[in-house]
Every structure is written in C-alpha cells, then in structure tokens.
Design a protein around this motif. Structure first.
Motif, PDB file in Angstrom:
ATOM      1  N   LEU A   1      -3.385  -6.280  -9.433  1.00  0.00           N
ATOM      2  CA  LEU A   1      -2.433  -5.667  -8.503  1.00  0.00           C
ATOM      3  C   LEU A   1      -2.760  -6.059  -7.066  1.00  0.00           C
ATOM      4  O   LEU A   1      -3.944  -6.204  -6.709  1.00  0.00           O
ATOM      5  CB  LEU A   1      -2.471  -4.139  -8.622  1.00  0.00           C
ATOM      6  CG  LEU A   1      -2.363  -3.532 -10.028  1.00  0.00           C
ATOM      7  CD1 LEU A   1      -2.504  -2.018  -9.948  1.00  0.00           C
ATOM      8  CD2 LEU A   1      -1.045  -3.921 -10.683  1.00  0.00           C
ATOM      9  N   LEU A   2      -1.730  -6.210  -6.251  1.00  0.00           N
ATOM     10  CA  LEU A   2      -1.882  -6.422  -4.808  1.00  0.00           C
ATOM     11  C   LEU A   2      -2.921  -7.507  -4.525  1.00  0.00           C
ATOM     12  O   LEU A   2      -3.859  -7.328  -3.749  1.00  0.00           O
ATOM     13  CB  LEU A   2      -2.276  -5.099  -4.126  1.00  0.00           C
ATOM     14  CG  LEU A   2      -1.272  -3.950  -4.313  1.00  0.00           C
ATOM     15  CD1 LEU A   2      -1.864  -2.638  -3.829  1.00  0.00           C
ATOM     16  CD2 LEU A   2       0.042  -4.242  -3.594  1.00  0.00           C
ATOM     17  N   THR A   3      -2.727  -8.647  -5.171  1.00  0.00           N
ATOM     18  CA  THR A   3      -3.724  -9.720  -5.083  1.00  0.00           C
ATOM     19  C   THR A   3      -3.832 -10.322  -3.688  1.00  0.00           C
ATOM     20  O   THR A   3      -4.832 -10.982  -3.377  1.00  0.00           O
ATOM     21  CB  THR A   3      -3.386 -10.834  -6.089  1.00  0.00           C
ATOM     22  OG1 THR A   3      -2.037 -11.283  -5.859  1.00  0.00           O
ATOM     23  CG2 THR A   3      -3.511 -10.317  -7.515  1.00  0.00           C
ATOM     24  N   ASP A   4      -2.817 -10.098  -2.831  1.00  0.00           N
ATOM     25  CA  ASP A   4      -2.908 -10.591  -1.457  1.00  0.00           C
ATOM     26  C   ASP A   4      -3.695  -9.642  -0.562  1.00  0.00           C
ATOM     27  O   ASP A   4      -3.906  -9.939   0.616  1.00  0.00           O
ATOM     28  CB  ASP A   4      -1.505 -10.815  -0.880  1.00  0.00           C
ATOM     29  CG  ASP A   4      -0.655  -9.539  -0.895  1.00  0.00           C
ATOM     30  OD1 ASP A   4      -0.925  -8.648  -1.739  1.00  0.00           O
ATOM     31  OD2 ASP A   4       0.266  -9.418  -0.070  1.00  0.00           O
ATOM     32  N   MET A   5      -4.137  -8.511  -1.128  1.00  0.00           N
ATOM     33  CA  MET A   5      -4.950  -7.535  -0.387  1.00  0.00           C
ATOM     34  C   MET A   5      -6.150  -7.144  -1.240  1.00  0.00           C
ATOM     35  O   MET A   5      -6.276  -5.996  -1.677  1.00  0.00           O
ATOM     36  CB  MET A   5      -4.110  -6.301  -0.030  1.00  0.00           C
ATOM     37  CG  MET A   5      -2.994  -6.569   0.956  1.00  0.00           C
ATOM     38  SD  MET A   5      -1.991  -5.107   1.304  1.00  0.00           S
ATOM     39  CE  MET A   5      -0.927  -5.103  -0.148  1.00  0.00           C
ATOM     40  N   PRO A   6      -7.040  -8.076  -1.528  1.00  0.00           N
ATOM     41  CA  PRO A   6      -8.140  -7.791  -2.464  1.00  0.00           C
ATOM     42  C   PRO A   6      -9.153  -6.817  -1.877  1.00  0.00           C
ATOM     43  O   PRO A   6      -9.278  -6.691  -0.648  1.00  0.00           O
ATOM     44  CB  PRO A   6      -8.770  -9.171  -2.673  1.00  0.00           C
ATOM     45  CG  PRO A   6      -8.501  -9.890  -1.390  1.00  0.00           C
ATOM     46  CD  PRO A   6      -7.123  -9.436  -0.959  1.00  0.00           C
TER      47      PRO A   6
ATOM     48  N   LEU B   1     -10.097   3.715  -3.003  1.00  0.00           N
ATOM     49  CA  LEU B   1      -9.823   2.308  -3.218  1.00  0.00           C
ATOM     50  C   LEU B   1      -9.839   1.591  -1.865  1.00  0.00           C
ATOM     51  O   LEU B   1      -9.491   2.175  -0.828  1.00  0.00           O
ATOM     52  CB  LEU B   1      -8.452   2.125  -3.877  1.00  0.00           C
ATOM     53  CG  LEU B   1      -8.264   2.788  -5.248  1.00  0.00           C
ATOM     54  CD1 LEU B   1      -6.808   2.648  -5.699  1.00  0.00           C
ATOM     55  CD2 LEU B   1      -9.198   2.193  -6.279  1.00  0.00           C
ATOM     56  N   GLU B   2     -10.237   0.320  -1.870  1.00  0.00           N
ATOM     57  CA  GLU B   2     -10.323  -0.453  -0.633  1.00  0.00           C
ATOM     58  C   GLU B   2      -9.482  -1.724  -0.750  1.00  0.00           C
ATOM     59  O   GLU B   2      -9.501  -2.390  -1.787  1.00  0.00           O
ATOM     60  CB  GLU B   2     -11.772  -0.825  -0.322  1.00  0.00           C
ATOM     61  CG  GLU B   2     -12.651   0.372   0.006  1.00  0.00           C
ATOM     62  CD  GLU B   2     -14.055  -0.036   0.411  1.00  0.00           C
ATOM     63  OE1 GLU B   2     -14.668   0.651   1.243  1.00  0.00           O
ATOM     64  OE2 GLU B   2     -14.541  -1.069  -0.115  1.00  0.00           O
ATOM     65  N   PHE B   3      -8.775  -2.058   0.349  1.00  0.00           N
ATOM     66  CA  PHE B   3      -7.913  -3.232   0.375  1.00  0.00           C
ATOM     67  C   PHE B   3      -8.134  -3.973   1.692  1.00  0.00           C
ATOM     68  O   PHE B   3      -8.187  -3.353   2.761  1.00  0.00           O
ATOM     69  CB  PHE B   3      -6.438  -2.831   0.240  1.00  0.00           C
ATOM     70  CG  PHE B   3      -6.134  -2.087  -1.026  1.00  0.00           C
ATOM     71  CD1 PHE B   3      -5.726  -2.767  -2.159  1.00  0.00           C
ATOM     72  CD2 PHE B   3      -6.276  -0.704  -1.096  1.00  0.00           C
ATOM     73  CE1 PHE B   3      -5.446  -2.089  -3.339  1.00  0.00           C
ATOM     74  CE2 PHE B   3      -6.003  -0.020  -2.266  1.00  0.00           C
ATOM     75  CZ  PHE B   3      -5.587  -0.712  -3.392  1.00  0.00           C
ATOM     76  N   THR B   4      -8.264  -5.275   1.617  1.00  0.00           N
ATOM     77  CA  THR B   4      -8.436  -6.093   2.814  1.00  0.00           C
ATOM     78  C   THR B   4      -7.075  -6.549   3.303  1.00  0.00           C
ATOM     79  O   THR B   4      -6.388  -7.331   2.631  1.00  0.00           O
ATOM     80  CB  THR B   4      -9.327  -7.313   2.524  1.00  0.00           C
ATOM     81  OG1 THR B   4     -10.572  -6.875   1.978  1.00  0.00           O
ATOM     82  CG2 THR B   4      -9.591  -8.097   3.796  1.00  0.00           C
TER      83      THR B   4
ATOM     84  N   LEU C   1       0.839  -1.202   0.000  1.00  0.00           N
ATOM     85  CA  LEU C   1       0.000   0.000   0.000  1.00  0.00           C
ATOM     86  C   LEU C   1       0.873   1.250   0.000  1.00  0.00           C
ATOM     87  O   LEU C   1       0.492   2.274  -0.585  1.00  0.00           O
ATOM     88  CB  LEU C   1      -0.926   0.001   1.220  1.00  0.00           C
ATOM     89  CG  LEU C   1      -1.971  -1.122   1.285  1.00  0.00           C
ATOM     90  CD1 LEU C   1      -2.923  -0.887   2.452  1.00  0.00           C
ATOM     91  CD2 LEU C   1      -2.760  -1.222  -0.018  1.00  0.00           C
ATOM     92  N   ALA C   2       2.030   1.174   0.646  1.00  0.00           N
ATOM     93  CA  ALA C   2       2.933   2.329   0.649  1.00  0.00           C
ATOM     94  C   ALA C   2       3.392   2.671  -0.761  1.00  0.00           C
ATOM     95  O   ALA C   2       3.551   3.857  -1.106  1.00  0.00           O
ATOM     96  CB  ALA C   2       4.137   2.044   1.549  1.00  0.00           C
TER      97      ALA C   2
END
Length: 299
Positions: A259-264, A204-207, A181-182
C-alpha cells in the motif's frame, strides 16, 4: 578452587542474583558455589552476600569486592584472549538473542555455513522482542531493530532494512485500496504494534518527501510480538508495516498487497548490541561480523 575461579563464581552470583542460576551458568554444582563463597568470605574476613528466600544481593563489602573482581577479571581475560586469538580458532558457548522473525527467515537457514567456518563455537539462540538484561541473563549480544536507548551497551548498526506498508488481499477487498494518507482515515484499521518495553502503540510511519508523517488508526488488535503482528495482518485484521525481505513471496503471489508505495516507511535500522569491554571474545567478534555480512543482502 583457586582464587581467580572463586572471584568468577562470586561475580556471577552477584550478576545473576542467584546461586542456582549462577551454578547453571557456570555448569557447577550449587554446593560447590556455596562452599566457594564460604571459603572466600573466611579468607577475606568479610560478609559478601546477603540472602533472602527469593534473591541474593551483595553487602556493602560485597559491592566493593565485586568492583575489584570485575576489573581484575577483565584484565585477565584481555591478556588471555590476546594469546588465544593468535593461536586458536574461536570456541566456546555464545548466547545471543534476536527477533524470532529474523532468526527463522535469515539466521537459522544460514547457520550451517557459520558452524562450517567455526565448528568449535556453540550457539545458544534466544528469540524475543523484549528488553534483555545482558548481565543478569548472561547474554553475549542481542540483535534488535530500531534505536537502542541503553547507553551502557555498544550498538553496531549492521543494516538499514527497507520497509513496506501492507495488508492482506481480503482486507483490501473489504476496505478498499488507499491512495493517500487521507484515505486511511476513511474506515481503515491497523494492526497496532505495542513496544514490549513501553507498551505504547506505535503509529504507522510514511515518508512524504523528506518528512516522516505518523498516522494512528483504530485497531481491533494490539500485539507486542513480531509473529503475532504478521499473523494478524495476514488474517486481514488491518494494515501493518514490515521489512520487505520477510514477505517477498506473499507480495508476489498477491496474498499480501503493498500500500502507498510512493510513501514508504523509513528504513528500519538493525543493530547488534553488547556490553562495553576492553576486548571482545573472538567467538563474539566473528559472530557479529558474520551476521553483519549476512544481513547486508537485505538492505
């Protein structure tokens, strides 16, 4: 025209705020509606509607009479629906509004199956992301993503759509592939989505673990429609988040990059909303059940 039909005419004029729109909705000549209201007012001995050059609204007597009409017509419809449903196939016109993306990629291709099952139903399909006033616009139900704040509607959740963060391959070549995220704050852009109702840009939202983190990024463009949102992402204007079902082919081909598939992003609820009523018309019930069965393949 009998008394019951006159009540339906009066109620529809009040709901749509226009003789012309009510005439179109009821498929009757405007002159017939004018004559019906004159006879109804003469029968009741009361002035029911007040008209301006732009709209029609009920008088105080009209508001009282409208309330009685709605209750009586609902009771009558409930009784008749019980008999019809037991003996007939669903039939009649059904007005539905849903996002253009869902209509194009899922609903429209499957409609031949729906009409094969229910050949006497006629569908009027609107495509938008905006707020729809079901009463004023004569719409039977809407399909919408996200939570629905209007407590006057009954909302049935029919799916939770898996989402993915993505950007075009060209965007990734120019801006790099973020791994945290950084990294997003190191020169990355978003295609900002603005709610059609509030006009505010949605972050945008990330888990992350069990926590949903919001990230707001600068943007060259802000949109309030799903087609424009997708087109701007595909054009390389920034990062966006979508339900995965729509872009399976583009992701597989490499034109779009996940992108950032470990934080969907959290799953997106998909709901059908309709007016509260004692008994849904059969044509509406079967359509809702059909859509619910269709979208479960996307969850």
């Amino acid at each position: 025209m009998d008394q019951l039909q006159a009540m339906r005419v009066f109620a529809r004029i009040v709901e749509l705020g226009s003789f012309t729109r009510a005439a179109d909705d009821l498929n009757l000549p405007r002159a017939t509606l004018t004559h019906t209201i004159k006879r109804l007012e003469a029968r009741l001995g009361a002035h029911l509607l007040q008209r301006t050059t732009r709209s029609v609204s009920p008088t105080r007597d009209g508001e009282t009479y409208y309330g009685h009409c709605v209750r009586l017509l609902a009771d009558m419809d409930e009784v008749e629906a019980g008999f019809r449903d037991a003996a007939t196939q669903p039939k009649g016109r059904l007005r539905v509004d849903m996002p253009a993306t869902l209509a194009r990629h899922l609903i429209a291709p499957a409609l031949p199956d729906f009409f094969k099952r229910y050949p006497q139903v006629e569908l009027e399909l609107g495509t938008s992301d905006r707020y729809v006033d079901l009463v004023r616009e004569g719409v039977d139900c809407v399909v919408r993503s996200g939570e629905l704040p209007d407590s006057e509607l009954v909302a049935r959740r029919i799916a939770s759509l898996q989402q993915v963060t993505m950007a075009s391959a060209g965007y990734v070549r120019r801006h790099g592939l973020p791994t945290s995220l950084a990294d997003l704050h190191q020169g990355h852009l978003a295609v900002n989505w603005a709610s059609p109702n509030t006009r505010r840009a949605v972050p945008l939202e990330f888990t992350v673990g069990r926590v949903v983190r919001e990230v707001s990024l600068p943007s060259l463009v802000t949109v309030n429609g799903s087609d424009a949102y997708a087109a701007c992402c595909e054009a390389g204007l920034g990062i966006a988040q979508f339900p995965r079902y729509r872009f399976g082919d583009a992701l597989a081909s490499g034109n779009l990059v996940a992108l950032l598939t470990d934080m969907p992003p959290p799953p997106m609820p998909l709901q059908v909303a309709y007016l509260r009523q004692r008994q849904l018309p059969l044509r509406l019930r079967v359509f809702i059940d059909w859509v619910a069965g269709l979208v479960t393949t996307l969850a």
